[in-house]
Design a protein around this motif. Sequence first.
Motif, PDB file in Angstrom:
ATOM      1  N   GLN A 105       0.775  -1.152   0.128  1.00 13.41           N
ATOM      2  CA  GLN A 105       0.003  -0.106  -0.100  1.00 13.41           C
ATOM      3  C   GLN A 105       0.726   1.254   0.043  1.00 13.41           C
ATOM      4  OE1 GLN A 105      -2.064   1.044   3.713  1.00 13.41           O
ATOM      5  NE2 GLN A 105      -4.083   0.634   2.717  1.00 13.41           N
ATOM      6  N   THR A 106       0.417   2.441  -0.835  1.00  9.72           N
ATOM      7  CA  THR A 106       1.092   3.560  -0.642  1.00  9.72           C
ATOM      8  C   THR A 106       0.368   4.416   0.237  1.00  9.72           C
ATOM      9  OG1 THR A 106       1.925   3.429  -3.138  1.00  9.72           O
ATOM     10  CG2 THR A 106       1.524   5.626  -2.135  1.00  9.72           C
ATOM     11  N   GLN A 107       0.949   5.276   0.890  1.00 12.53           N
ATOM     12  CA  GLN A 107       0.361   6.282   1.854  1.00 12.53           C
ATOM     13  C   GLN A 107       0.528   7.579   1.303  1.00 12.53           C
ATOM     14  OE1 GLN A 107      -0.738   4.366   4.784  1.00 12.53           O
ATOM     15  NE2 GLN A 107       0.328   2.738   3.324  1.00 12.53           N
ATOM     16  N   ASN A 108      -0.478   8.306   1.488  1.00 19.58           N
ATOM     17  CA  ASN A 108      -0.607   9.852   1.279  1.00 19.58           C
ATOM     18  C   ASN A 108      -0.996  10.622   2.420  1.00 19.58           C
ATOM     19  OD1 ASN A 108       0.031  10.179  -1.706  1.00 19.58           O
ATOM     20  ND2 ASN A 108      -1.551   8.366  -1.544  1.00 19.58           N
ATOM     21  N   LEU A 109      -0.329  11.202   3.209  1.00 21.71           N
ATOM     22  CA  LEU A 109      -0.562  11.636   4.492  1.00 21.71           C
ATOM     23  C   LEU A 109      -0.497  13.190   4.248  1.00 21.71           C
ATOM     24  CD1 LEU A 109       1.866   9.669   6.730  1.00 21.71           C
ATOM     25  CD2 LEU A 109      -0.386   9.050   6.093  1.00 21.71           C
TER      26      LEU A 109
END
Lengths: 158, 158
Positions: A66-70
């Motif tokens: 999974q890629t995170q975008n915070l």
Amino acid sequence: MLDEGMSIKSSIAGVNITLLSQIFDERGGVLHMMRSDAPEFVGFGECYFSEIFPGAIKAWKLHLKQTQNLAVPIGRIRLVIFDNRCSSSTRGTILSIELGRPDAYFRVQIPPGLLYGFCTIGPTSALIVNCTDLPHEKGESELRGLNDPEIPYTWLSL
Amino acid sequence: MLDEGMSIKSSIAGVNITLLSQIFDERGGVLHMMRSDAPEFVGFGECYFSEIFPGAIKAWKLHLKQTQNLAVPIGRIRLVIFDNRCSSSTRGTILSIELGRPDAYFRVQIPPGLLYGFCTIGPTSALIVNCTDLPHEKGESELRGLNDPEIPYTWLSL
């Protein structure tokens, strides 16, 4: 001066740091987070929040797929990312960045394979939003202890 | 007792009200908002926040194409929706709902064609998250005045 959507140079390969818009309104502003036509958008899986209380630390976590975008719309945190990927050109690098409004309202994109964690800065709780590319799936992430000897970073609760 | 993902009956056709999970953690909890495999998910266009200061009112707005998915992770609001759609079975209905944690952490899905607005409840600012199915597009929404005579609702700033 920074413009909306401007990228900030990141010291870890694959980590993208993007300035997000804050649109003023006397009733309360509008804060951008993610659009499906953003250059960094890689798909939508889930949107959720992680709240973090003053003095707390949430670390370390690593996602396999999974890629995170915070981003941090409320409060202030220090986000720390460690690159321990075998084949990475930036292996061994620590990236530490403060996130919070108004001066550091960035979106940080963390690809899979990187260790990351965060702690609050200052006396208030913070709210972290995460727009991931895949929905949460059991067994897709790994946790490491705060003081994992393989990770050259010492957390200080402030 | 309400279960995660449970739907609350809505008085306006097409408006879906869904209970969202709040996962306890002593460092600060995790708050669900939207997943791509949720029954109500109709696509991802944009995620953004609308902040609203104490005593402020943001109303009225109507989208021609875009579906809204709203939740309130910080503070408390009253969300009011008015159904003025010509062919709607619930035409003329006002739906008023309080949103905020911990007791009213709902996701409210508003299809296009409905008028809606919100105000804060209590002495603090609130943060509304919106996950829309289409990215923002100029000219896709219409604004109406707070006291539009066609809308049978009176806003009171509290």
